[in-house]
Motif scaffolding. Structure first.
Motif, short mmCIF file in Angstrom:
data_model
loop_
_atom_site.label_atom_id
_atom_site.label_comp_id
_atom_site.label_asym_id
_atom_site.label_seq_id
_atom_site.Cartn_x
_atom_site.Cartn_y
_atom_site.Cartn_z
N MET A 1 22.79 -15.52 -34.08
CA MET A 1 22.96 -15.32 -32.64
C MET A 1 24.32 -14.68 -32.33
O MET A 1 24.44 -13.97 -31.34
CB MET A 1 22.80 -16.65 -31.88
CG MET A 1 21.36 -17.13 -31.81
SD MET A 1 20.19 -15.91 -31.11
CE MET A 1 20.70 -15.90 -29.41
N ASP A 2 25.31 -14.92 -33.17
CA ASP A 2 26.62 -14.29 -32.96
C ASP A 2 26.54 -12.77 -33.10
O ASP A 2 27.29 -12.05 -32.45
CB ASP A 2 27.63 -14.81 -33.98
CG ASP A 2 28.11 -16.20 -33.66
OD1 ASP A 2 27.82 -16.71 -32.57
OD2 ASP A 2 28.80 -16.78 -34.54
N VAL A 3 25.63 -12.29 -33.95
CA VAL A 3 25.45 -10.85 -34.11
C VAL A 3 24.98 -10.25 -32.78
O VAL A 3 25.51 -9.24 -32.31
CB VAL A 3 24.44 -10.52 -35.23
CG1 VAL A 3 24.23 -9.02 -35.36
CG2 VAL A 3 24.90 -11.13 -36.56
N LEU A 4 24.01 -10.92 -32.17
CA LEU A 4 23.52 -10.46 -30.87
C LEU A 4 24.58 -10.61 -29.79
O LEU A 4 24.74 -9.73 -28.94
CB LEU A 4 22.25 -11.21 -30.48
CG LEU A 4 21.05 -10.95 -31.39
CD1 LEU A 4 19.90 -11.85 -31.02
CD2 LEU A 4 20.64 -9.50 -31.34
N ALA A 5 25.30 -11.71 -29.81
CA ALA A 5 26.36 -11.93 -28.82
C ALA A 5 27.40 -10.82 -28.90
O ALA A 5 27.87 -10.33 -27.87
CB ALA A 5 27.00 -13.29 -29.04
N TYR A 6 27.74 -10.41 -30.10
CA TYR A 6 28.72 -9.34 -30.31
C TYR A 6 28.27 -8.05 -29.62
O TYR A 6 29.01 -7.44 -28.85
CB TYR A 6 28.92 -9.13 -31.80
CG TYR A 6 29.57 -7.82 -32.20
CD1 TYR A 6 30.90 -7.58 -31.91
CD2 TYR A 6 28.85 -6.84 -32.87
CE1 TYR A 6 31.50 -6.38 -32.27
CE2 TYR A 6 29.44 -5.64 -33.24
CZ TYR A 6 30.76 -5.42 -32.94
OH TYR A 6 31.35 -4.23 -33.29
N LYS A 7 27.04 -7.65 -29.87
CA LYS A 7 26.56 -6.39 -29.32
C LYS A 7 26.25 -6.51 -27.83
O LYS A 7 26.55 -5.61 -27.05
CB LYS A 7 25.33 -5.91 -30.10
CG LYS A 7 25.12 -4.43 -29.99
CD LYS A 7 26.32 -3.68 -30.53
CE LYS A 7 26.11 -2.20 -30.55
NZ LYS A 7 27.20 -1.47 -31.13
#
Length: 168
Positions: free
Chosen positions: A57-63
Protein backbone atom coordinates in the motif's frame (compact mmCIF):
# COMPACT_ATOMS: atom_id res chain seq x y z
CA UNK A 1 5.13 4.71 5.14
CA UNK A 2 7.38 5.17 2.17
CA UNK A 3 10.99 6.31 2.55
CA UNK A 4 12.07 7.66 -0.83
CA UNK A 5 15.20 9.77 -0.59
CA UNK A 6 15.64 12.76 -2.81
CA UNK A 7 18.21 11.05 -5.02
CA UNK A 8 17.75 9.81 -8.56
CA UNK A 9 18.57 6.17 -7.78
CA UNK A 10 15.91 5.89 -5.06
CA UNK A 11 13.31 7.61 -7.20
CA UNK A 12 14.05 5.37 -10.18
CA UNK A 13 13.75 2.26 -8.02
CA UNK A 14 10.50 3.51 -6.49
CA UNK A 15 9.07 4.21 -9.94
CA UNK A 16 10.15 0.77 -11.21
CA UNK A 17 8.40 -0.81 -8.25
CA UNK A 18 5.27 1.26 -8.93
CA UNK A 19 5.26 0.37 -12.65
CA UNK A 20 5.63 -3.30 -11.76
CA UNK A 21 2.74 -3.07 -9.33
CA UNK A 22 0.59 -1.41 -12.01
CA UNK A 23 1.45 -4.21 -14.43
CA UNK A 24 0.64 -6.91 -11.87
CA UNK A 25 -2.67 -5.18 -11.02
CA UNK A 26 -3.83 -5.97 -14.55
CA UNK A 27 -3.72 -9.67 -13.69
CA UNK A 28 -4.25 -9.85 -9.93
CA UNK A 29 -6.36 -8.14 -7.30
CA UNK A 30 -4.48 -5.79 -5.02
CA UNK A 31 -5.12 -8.01 -1.99
CA UNK A 32 -3.56 -11.00 -3.80
CA UNK A 33 -0.30 -9.29 -4.75
CA UNK A 34 2.80 -10.10 -2.76
CA UNK A 35 6.09 -8.28 -2.44
CA UNK A 36 7.68 -11.31 -4.07
CA UNK A 37 5.45 -10.69 -7.13
CA UNK A 38 6.72 -7.12 -7.32
CA UNK A 39 10.41 -7.78 -6.93
CA UNK A 40 10.24 -10.68 -9.40
CA UNK A 41 8.49 -8.39 -11.91
CA UNK A 42 10.94 -5.50 -11.69
CA UNK A 43 14.06 -7.45 -10.74
CA UNK A 44 14.89 -5.54 -7.60
CA UNK A 45 15.98 -7.08 -4.34
CA UNK A 46 13.69 -7.58 -1.38
CA UNK A 47 16.06 -5.33 0.56
CA UNK A 48 15.58 -2.50 -1.97
CA UNK A 49 11.82 -2.81 -1.68
CA UNK A 50 11.93 -2.58 2.11
CA UNK A 51 14.45 0.26 2.03
CA UNK A 52 11.86 2.30 0.09
CA UNK A 53 8.50 0.96 1.31
CA UNK A 54 7.06 -0.80 4.34
CA UNK A 55 4.34 -2.60 2.36
CA UNK A 56 2.49 -2.69 -0.97
CA UNK A 57 0.00 0.00 0.00
CA UNK A 58 2.96 2.33 0.55
CA UNK A 59 3.83 1.97 -3.14
CA UNK A 60 0.38 3.25 -4.05
CA UNK A 61 0.52 5.95 -1.38
CA UNK A 62 3.80 7.19 -2.86
CA UNK A 63 2.39 7.59 -6.36
CA UNK A 64 -1.05 8.74 -5.31
CA UNK A 65 0.52 11.40 -3.14
CA UNK A 66 2.16 12.72 -6.30
CA UNK A 67 -1.17 12.71 -8.17
CA UNK A 68 -3.04 14.38 -5.30
CA UNK A 69 -0.40 17.11 -4.94
CA UNK A 70 -0.47 17.69 -8.69
CA UNK A 71 -4.28 17.77 -8.65
CA UNK A 72 -4.38 20.31 -5.81
CA UNK A 73 -1.80 22.59 -7.42
CA UNK A 74 -3.48 22.49 -10.84
CA UNK A 75 -6.98 22.90 -9.36
CA UNK A 76 -6.08 26.37 -8.10
CA UNK A 77 -5.95 27.57 -11.72
CA UNK A 78 -9.40 26.18 -12.60
CA UNK A 79 -12.75 27.96 -12.40
CA UNK A 80 -14.92 24.85 -12.71
CA UNK A 81 -13.70 22.46 -10.00
CA UNK A 82 -16.19 19.67 -10.77
CA UNK A 83 -15.29 19.59 -14.46
CA UNK A 84 -11.60 19.75 -13.57
CA UNK A 85 -12.09 16.80 -11.18
CA UNK A 86 -13.35 14.61 -14.02
CA UNK A 87 -10.81 15.89 -16.55
CA UNK A 88 -7.90 15.25 -14.23
CA UNK A 89 -8.93 11.77 -13.14
CA UNK A 90 -9.87 10.86 -16.71
CA UNK A 91 -6.12 10.98 -17.39
CA UNK A 92 -5.59 8.38 -14.66
CA UNK A 93 -8.70 6.29 -15.36
CA UNK A 94 -6.72 3.10 -15.92
CA UNK A 95 -5.25 3.31 -12.43
CA UNK A 96 -8.68 4.04 -10.94
CA UNK A 97 -10.09 1.04 -12.78
CA UNK A 98 -7.36 -1.21 -11.43
CA UNK A 99 -8.00 0.06 -7.94
CA UNK A 100 -11.78 0.52 -8.12
CA UNK A 101 -12.33 -1.01 -4.69
CA UNK A 102 -9.78 1.35 -3.17
CA UNK A 103 -10.82 4.55 -4.97
CA UNK A 104 -11.74 6.28 -1.71
CA UNK A 105 -8.05 6.07 -0.83
CA UNK A 106 -7.31 8.23 -3.86
CA UNK A 107 -9.93 10.85 -3.13
CA UNK A 108 -9.85 11.24 0.64
CA UNK A 109 -6.82 13.54 0.59
CA UNK A 110 -8.49 15.75 -2.00
CA UNK A 111 -11.84 16.03 -0.26
CA UNK A 112 -10.70 16.27 3.34
CA UNK A 113 -7.91 18.78 2.97
CA UNK A 114 -9.87 21.19 5.22
CA UNK A 115 -10.67 18.78 8.05
CA UNK A 116 -13.34 20.06 10.40
CA UNK A 117 -15.04 18.91 13.56
CA UNK A 118 -18.53 20.29 12.99
CA UNK A 119 -21.04 17.45 12.56
CA UNK A 120 -22.60 18.62 9.29
CA UNK A 121 -19.23 19.01 7.56
CA UNK A 122 -18.04 15.61 8.75
CA UNK A 123 -21.12 13.87 7.30
CA UNK A 124 -21.19 16.07 4.21
CA UNK A 125 -17.55 15.27 3.38
CA UNK A 126 -18.16 11.57 4.01
CA UNK A 127 -21.17 11.59 1.64
CA UNK A 128 -19.24 13.58 -0.97
CA UNK A 129 -16.36 11.08 -0.78
CA UNK A 130 -18.73 8.13 -1.17
CA UNK A 131 -20.62 9.65 -4.09
CA UNK A 132 -17.55 10.85 -6.02
CA UNK A 133 -15.72 7.58 -5.36
CA UNK A 134 -18.65 5.56 -6.67
CA UNK A 135 -19.08 7.76 -9.74
CA UNK A 136 -15.35 7.76 -10.53
CA UNK A 137 -15.06 3.99 -10.05
CA UNK A 138 -18.06 3.21 -12.25
CA UNK A 139 -16.85 5.65 -14.92
CA UNK A 140 -13.47 3.94 -14.94
CA UNK A 141 -15.06 0.50 -15.14
CA UNK A 142 -17.04 1.72 -18.14
CA UNK A 143 -13.74 2.77 -19.77
CA UNK A 144 -14.63 6.46 -19.75
CA UNK A 145 -17.47 6.19 -22.25
CA UNK A 146 -18.69 9.59 -21.11
CA UNK A 147 -16.58 12.72 -21.51
CA UNK A 148 -15.49 14.72 -18.45
CA UNK A 149 -18.11 17.32 -19.44
CA UNK A 150 -20.82 14.64 -19.47
CA UNK A 151 -19.61 13.33 -16.12
CA UNK A 152 -19.88 16.81 -14.65
CA UNK A 153 -23.51 17.01 -15.75
CA UNK A 154 -24.25 13.51 -14.43
CA UNK A 155 -22.72 14.39 -11.05
CA UNK A 156 -24.74 17.62 -10.86
CA UNK A 157 -27.91 15.72 -11.72
CA UNK A 158 -27.19 13.06 -9.07
CA UNK A 159 -26.49 15.68 -6.44
CA UNK A 160 -29.58 17.71 -7.36
CA UNK A 161 -31.67 14.66 -6.57
CA UNK A 162 -29.93 14.23 -3.22
CA UNK A 163 -33.09 13.73 -1.19
CA UNK A 164 -33.97 10.76 -3.40
CA UNK A 165 -30.58 9.13 -2.69
CA UNK A 166 -31.67 8.02 0.78
CA UNK A 167 -35.18 6.82 -0.04
CA UNK A 168 -35.29 3.06 0.18
Amino acid sequence: MYHIKNDLRSQKSANRIYQSLRHILKHKNLNDITITDIYNECHISRMTFYRLFDNIMDVLAYKLNFFVNQYNSLKKEENDSLLFFFKYWNNHRDLIKLMANDADYILKDIIFFNETTDSFSIYFNTAKLAILTSILSKWSQRNGIETPEEMKMIAIKILSKGENLILI
